[in-house]
Design a protein around this motif. Structure first.
Motif, mmCIF file in Angstrom:
data_model
loop_
_atom_site.group_PDB
_atom_site.id
_atom_site.type_symbol
_atom_site.label_atom_id
_atom_site.label_comp_id
_atom_site.label_asym_id
_atom_site.label_seq_id
_atom_site.Cartn_x
_atom_site.Cartn_y
_atom_site.Cartn_z
ATOM 1 N N VAL A 1 0.850 -1.187 0.000
ATOM 2 C CA VAL A 1 0.000 0.000 0.000
ATOM 3 C C VAL A 1 0.886 1.237 0.000
ATOM 4 N N SER A 2 0.533 2.209 -0.819
ATOM 5 C CA SER A 2 1.223 3.500 -0.825
ATOM 6 C C SER A 2 0.286 4.559 -0.252
ATOM 7 N N LEU A 3 0.802 5.343 0.679
ATOM 8 C CA LEU A 3 0.046 6.421 1.313
ATOM 9 C C LEU A 3 0.886 7.689 1.222
ATOM 10 N N ASP A 4 0.497 8.570 0.324
ATOM 11 C CA ASP A 4 1.286 9.758 0.034
ATOM 12 C C ASP A 4 0.638 10.998 0.638
ATOM 13 N N ILE A 5 1.408 11.694 1.505
ATOM 14 C CA ILE A 5 0.982 12.954 2.099
ATOM 15 C C ILE A 5 2.242 13.713 2.499
ATOM 16 N N PRO A 6 2.321 15.030 2.300
ATOM 17 C CA PRO A 6 3.524 15.774 2.695
ATOM 18 C C PRO A 6 3.770 15.655 4.194
ATOM 19 N N SER A 7 5.007 15.448 4.584
ATOM 20 C CA SER A 7 5.330 15.323 6.006
ATOM 21 C C SER A 7 5.382 16.678 6.698
ATOM 22 N N GLU A 8 5.671 17.742 5.947
ATOM 23 C CA GLU A 8 5.710 19.098 6.495
ATOM 24 C C GLU A 8 4.802 19.991 5.667
ATOM 25 N N THR B 1 -3.284 10.564 -0.846
ATOM 26 C CA THR B 1 -3.745 9.600 -1.839
ATOM 27 C C THR B 1 -3.321 8.205 -1.395
ATOM 28 N N VAL B 2 -4.212 7.239 -1.605
ATOM 29 C CA VAL B 2 -3.971 5.849 -1.240
ATOM 30 C C VAL B 2 -4.026 5.002 -2.499
ATOM 31 N N GLY B 3 -2.988 4.233 -2.714
ATOM 32 C CA GLY B 3 -2.944 3.317 -3.842
ATOM 33 C C GLY B 3 -2.236 2.032 -3.443
ATOM 34 N N GLY B 4 -1.950 1.181 -4.420
ATOM 35 C CA GLY B 4 -1.262 -0.065 -4.107
ATOM 36 C C GLY B 4 -0.915 -0.853 -5.351
ATOM 37 N N ARG B 5 0.027 -1.776 -5.185
ATOM 38 C CA ARG B 5 0.449 -2.651 -6.270
ATOM 39 C C ARG B 5 0.684 -4.045 -5.709
ATOM 40 N N TYR B 6 0.318 -5.040 -6.527
ATOM 41 C CA TYR B 6 0.632 -6.425 -6.180
ATOM 42 C C TYR B 6 2.120 -6.679 -6.398
ATOM 43 N N PHE B 7 2.666 -7.556 -5.617
ATOM 44 C CA PHE B 7 4.096 -7.820 -5.709
ATOM 45 C C PHE B 7 4.471 -8.509 -7.024
ATOM 46 N N PHE B 8 3.478 -9.093 -7.691
ATOM 47 C CA PHE B 8 3.809 -9.711 -8.984
ATOM 48 C C PHE B 8 3.730 -8.697 -10.115
ATOM 49 N N GLY B 9 3.469 -7.387 -9.769
ATOM 50 C CA GLY B 9 3.606 -6.348 -10.780
ATOM 51 C C GLY B 9 2.356 -5.586 -11.127
ATOM 52 N N GLY B 10 1.180 -6.146 -10.901
ATOM 53 C CA GLY B 10 -0.043 -5.447 -11.273
ATOM 54 C C GLY B 10 -0.495 -4.476 -10.201
ATOM 55 N N GLY B 11 -1.233 -3.463 -10.611
ATOM 56 C CA GLY B 11 -1.751 -2.495 -9.665
ATOM 57 C C GLY B 11 -3.088 -2.919 -9.094
ATOM 58 N N LEU B 12 -3.427 -2.394 -7.930
ATOM 59 C CA LEU B 12 -4.733 -2.662 -7.337
ATOM 60 C C LEU B 12 -5.814 -2.023 -8.200
ATOM 61 N N THR B 13 -6.780 -2.806 -8.594
ATOM 62 C CA THR B 13 -7.845 -2.297 -9.455
ATOM 63 C C THR B 13 -9.189 -2.212 -8.745
ATOM 64 N N ASP B 14 -9.357 -2.975 -7.675
ATOM 65 C CA ASP B 14 -10.639 -2.999 -6.963
ATOM 66 C C ASP B 14 -10.355 -3.325 -5.507
ATOM 67 N N ARG C 1 -13.038 3.667 -2.152
ATOM 68 C CA ARG C 1 -12.633 2.535 -2.968
ATOM 69 C C ARG C 1 -11.530 2.954 -3.943
ATOM 70 N N ILE C 2 -10.633 2.010 -4.171
ATOM 71 C CA ILE C 2 -9.667 2.125 -5.257
ATOM 72 C C ILE C 2 -10.261 1.387 -6.444
ATOM 73 N N ALA C 3 -10.645 2.118 -7.460
ATOM 74 C CA ALA C 3 -11.335 1.516 -8.607
ATOM 75 C C ALA C 3 -10.602 1.867 -9.889
#
Length: 288
Positions: free
Chosen positions: A16-23, A34-47, A90-92
Motif C-alpha cells: 500500500v502507498s500512502l502519500d501525504i507531505p510530512s511538512e 492519496t492511497v494506492g497499491g500494487r501487487y508484488f507480482f507487478g499489477g496495480g490494485l484495481t478494486d 474505494r480504489i477503482a
C-alpha cells in the motif's frame, strides 16, 4: 525448558502507498493524501476497499538547542484533546483514492496528524499503512527564556528574553516586534456543598494586569550546540506583588497570523498570595 510459538503466516500479496507531505507550511491548504497499491507480482490494485483513520492534535514546539527557552505554553487542556476522523472509499480502475479530511486550521501552535489507511482487496486480504505529518501555524514561534530560579523576591528585576525561531529550528536574523503582558494570577477559593453532603471547593481564576508594553525579540548565538541570548533582554521590569505571575508575549508573522507564548514564575515576599489549592478534608478549629 524453552517456549515457542506455532503460527500460520500468510505473506502480503500487495503493498500500500500512502502519500501525504510530512511538512505543511503555515497558510497552506488543508492536508490531502492519496492511497494506492500494487501487487508484488507487478499489477496495480484495481478494486479494493479503503478505510482510513486520522488523529489530529496540537503538538509542542521544541527545537533542538533551545532547551533554555519555553515555547507556546498555556494550560488549555480542552484544546489539547485530539480530534479523530474516520472515512472510507474505494480504489477503482487502478486510480488511487484521494483523502481530504476536514480539519481545523492550525493556530498558535503546530498540529500533528497520524493517518492510517487499511486496504482490503478482492481476496479479502487487508494491508495497512501509516503516515505522519506536521502542519505549521505560523512562520515562526516565540520562545521565552526560563528563569534561573522559578521563585524571585519582591522588588527584584526580571530580565525577559524572547526569541523568534522558525519551524526548521533556526532563529530569525532580525528582531520581531512583540507585545508583552504580565498578569498576577489570584484564585478565589469558594466552599461548595457537593453530592452526599460532602464539602468541596471551587476555584475562580482572576488575573490582575501588572504590565503592558511593546518590545523586540533578541537574536541568540549558538555555542556548543546550545542557543543563548547572553545578557541581552527584550524587557526588564521589577516585581511589585507576590504570587504567581503569568507572562504572555504575542506577535504577528508575515501572513498576519498570531504568534503567542506563555510562561510563569512566582514572586515571594511580604503579603498573602492566593494559591490554586484547598484541602477539602480539613478541620476548622473555632476558639471559644
Amino acid at each position: 525448558s524453552a517456549p515457542f510459538v506455532v503460527a500460520q503466516y500468510q505473506p502480503d500479496a500487495f503493498e500500500v502507498s500512502l502519500d501525504i507531505p510530512s511538512e505543511i507550511p503555515a497558510g497552506s491548504p488543508p492536508p490531502q493524501a492519496t492511497v494506492g497499491g500494487r501487487y508484488f507480482f507487478g499489477g496495480g490494485l484495481t478494486d479494493a476497499d479503503v478505510r482510513w483513520t486520522l488523529r489530529y492534535f496540537r503538538a509542542p514546539f521544541a527545537p533542538d538547542g533551545f532547551d533554555a527557552f519555553e515555547f507556546i505554553g498555556g494550560d488549555d487542556d480542552e484544546e489539547a484533546k485530539p480530534l479523530t476522523l474516520r472515512g472510507d472509499g474505494r480504489i477503482a480502475a487502478g486510480r488511487p483514492l484521494a483523502i481530504a479530511p476536514v480539519v481545523p486550521k492550525a493556530e498558535l501552535s503546530p498540529f500533528r496528524g497520524i493517518l492510517t489507511a487499511e486496504v482490503t482487496d478482492i481476496s479479502q486480504q487487508t494491508v495497512s499503512r501509516k503516515a505522519e505529518f506536521t502542519r505549521e501555524a505560523s512562520d515562526f514561534y516565540l520562545g521565552v527564556a526560563r528563569p534561573d530560579e522559578n521563585v524571585v523576591r519582591k522588588g527584584d528585576e526580571v530580565p525577559l528574553q524572547v526569541v523568534a525561531v522558525r519551524p526548521d529550528a533556526q532563529p530569525l536574523d532580525r528582531p520581531v516586534e512583540i507585545s508583552v503582558s504580565v498578569n498576577l494570577r489570584r484564585y478565589n477559593v469558594v466552599r461548595v456543598l457537593g453530592a452526599g453532603g460532602a464539602m468541596t471547593f471551587r476555584r475562580d481564576l482572576v488575573e490582575e494586569p501588572l504590565l503592558e508594553q511593546k518590545a523586540q525579540t533578541v537574536i541568540p548565538a549558538k555555542s556548543d550546540g546550545k542557543w543563548s541570548a547572553g545578557d541581552a533582554a527584550s524587557l526588564r521590569f521589577k516585581t511589585t506583588a507576590v504570587g504567581l505571575h503569568n507572562v504572555r508575549v504575542t506577535a504577528r508573522d508575515a501572513g498576519g497570523r498570531e504568534v503567542s507564548t506563555e510562561s510563569s514564575f512566582y514572586v515571594s515576599g511580604e503579603g498573602e498570595p492566593g494559591w490554586d489549592y484547598r484541602n477539602p478534608s480539613e478541620i476548622t478549629l473555632v476558639p471559644d
